[in-house]
Design a protein around this motif. Sequence first.
Motif, PDB file in Angstrom:
ATOM      1  N   ARG A 190     -90.874 -47.250  33.053  1.00  0.00           N
ATOM      2  CA  ARG A 190     -89.495 -46.822  33.278  1.00  0.00           C
ATOM      3  C   ARG A 190     -88.584 -47.976  33.689  1.00  0.00           C
ATOM      4  O   ARG A 190     -87.427 -48.050  33.262  1.00  0.00           O
ATOM      5  N   ASP A 489     -87.517 -41.624  31.354  1.00  0.00           N
ATOM      6  CA  ASP A 489     -86.723 -40.858  32.315  1.00  0.00           C
ATOM      7  C   ASP A 489     -86.983 -39.361  32.154  1.00  0.00           C
ATOM      8  O   ASP A 489     -87.128 -38.625  33.142  1.00  0.00           O
ATOM      9  N   LEU A 555     -78.245 -38.114  34.923  1.00  0.00           N
ATOM     10  CA  LEU A 555     -79.037 -39.343  34.879  1.00  0.00           C
ATOM     11  C   LEU A 555     -78.110 -40.538  34.788  1.00  0.00           C
ATOM     12  O   LEU A 555     -77.315 -40.647  33.846  1.00  0.00           O
ATOM     13  N   ALA A 560     -81.236 -46.094  36.355  1.00  0.00           N
ATOM     14  CA  ALA A 560     -82.511 -45.367  36.243  1.00  0.00           C
ATOM     15  C   ALA A 560     -82.698 -44.432  37.435  1.00  0.00           C
ATOM     16  O   ALA A 560     -83.765 -44.370  38.051  1.00  0.00           O
TER      17      ALA A 560
END
Length: 669
Positions: A190, A489, A555, A560
Amino acid sequence: MSAGPQEKAFINVADGDARVGFQAQWVHIEGGYHVSEDDPPERQFEVGLHYLEISAPSKARELIMKAVARGYKYSRAYFYLALALLSGRTVQSLTDQELAQLAQVRRWATQRSEDPWARGINVVGSLLDSLPQTTAETPDPAEIGAVVKEFESLDPSLQESILNHLEVFLAGPHQDWTWEKTFAAARRDRTAKDRAQRVWKFFQPKPVRPRPVPPPPLRTDAADFLRAIGGSALLLVTGLLVINYALAHSWPRSAGYLMMALGAAVVTVRAGFTIRLAQHRRRMARQRLTFTPQRVPAQSDRFASAMDSLFDRYFGRYLPQGLARETWLAETAGIRQSLRNELVELYREQSVDAKRLAWLVRFLASDVKRLWLSGELTTDPDNSRVPPSTWAAFGAALFALVIAGPLLLWQALVEAPFTTAIATIGVVAGARLAIQGWHAILLERHRYRDDLVRVRHDYEDRCAAYDRWVRKLESKPTDAEMAHWLDCDRKILVQDTLRHYRLAAQDVIAHAFIEAPVPGCKRARVSKGPWRYSRYKLLLFLLTKDGVRQVTVTLDFEAAGFGDQQRLTYQYNSVVAAHVVDARNGEKKLSLTLTNNPRDELTINGEWPGMPELGDDDRIASQVSLDASGLDRTLHVLEGIAAEGKEWIIQENRRERAGLRRLVAAMED
């Protein structure tokens, strides 16, 4: 979990009266999606593989199948063809032709068991063979263990590809271990490859190269030359007449006065011009700082307005410490307007988006701040300072000229009073005209030379800043990296949701995602690729035997990080209706109505305020975005639940198992 493409949607969302807009939008021409019918098959394959990497399987299937049909028949091509045929699909959607292609691929792999790509194809076949094909069939733990061992013997990159593209098929007995591996990989990847420091670069436009600024041309005219030449001629003629009479009256004495007067005049003129030039340079520097010139219009008001916004934004951001924004903008109004006019004039003939000049405006704002802090902006330029020796020479020479001039004139008046008086008037008038004319000419030439040096220095500084900015953007992530980070994500959101509800992987019957850009976010894409956004609104649907868990979260893709969550849990019989409208312009509208909740309407892939007319590249991007979204799969699930409730899950499971038997039978032929 969100390993499969059915969870990816690139959509515009209009909730109620919300308006969808974007701070910036860019199409990066340099991308990996350009291909034509005339390109060799290896190029078609590579582009198809790029589409598969971003989970756009329809386009990937089309290109990889073309490449194979044209002779690109290699194990690697067959491996990815198998994944493209299966990726993001239900077994019900596979055609007879596609089943035949899968059978051909498996036969190819069976004959090449030592080839790593062929082993990957065989593992895909083993995974499908081990799935239960009837509701009564019980998975064999030994068989599952053998498949897991075979899978783990593959190269990690092949394992990841299989997990990402066969998620729909890896349910049931494989769900626990595949999801565990998927979540672990998502946690690992990620923030991998320096995501936090690179994502923002994807949304930056390609900067425009700086252009040299032509200095203002010489502004001397015929009147200046007429004064200079005419005044010099008048001074010479009348001066010689005065000198002649003075020498005639007393040669030795007049010669001494003449030498003293001429020497003093030369020094006075030279020192005086040096002082005047310094004063002129100071005045020009101060004028550039404080004088607000007339605004220069651009080729379009939109460009000019955009440049105004950029200058206001960045000059308002780069503030000297302790100085209020309003004070700073007032202090730099002149230089800010001069720089703005300069750029508008430079690029007014080009179809340049103002945002592509943002790097230059940002550099200019920071440079003005640097000059202010160093004092260079408010202090006189170095070349405008007059040395004390020049002032001393000017004063002494002027004093000598005041003494010697009248004495020389007296000698001429004694010899010829009337003629000398007339000639003296000519000397004064000629000297005045000559000084005015030559000063104007020489000051303008020095101004032009100073401007040449300044613009050359400014151009070199801007080129250096451009090179620094281009080097900084060299690490811009690829579209495949953006897709992978977004997929991570989603998987993390699924894992967090499972933990919150204390659900195990096998408790999830199906899951789906809908994604939307947050109004005001930045967006960009590579040519012929899907749009990427700096902020997303994610809707996750987890279907379990007890009902639906719906999670809505924002998001921040650049950071992130997830924002506040909204969770909604409801029974299948609570879904009253799922209404989908397909418009001709590619817009989809989904209305999901619950018994205990007002209707929630989503506008998918529709237009937004100010959207330009779609071109061919935009239409391809829209198609690829929908392909990468797996939106049809999501809508299929929601419409099925609305129509049949929980019974739909049972019937869908039966249909899938029947399709699986058909698939396995075809691959074993």
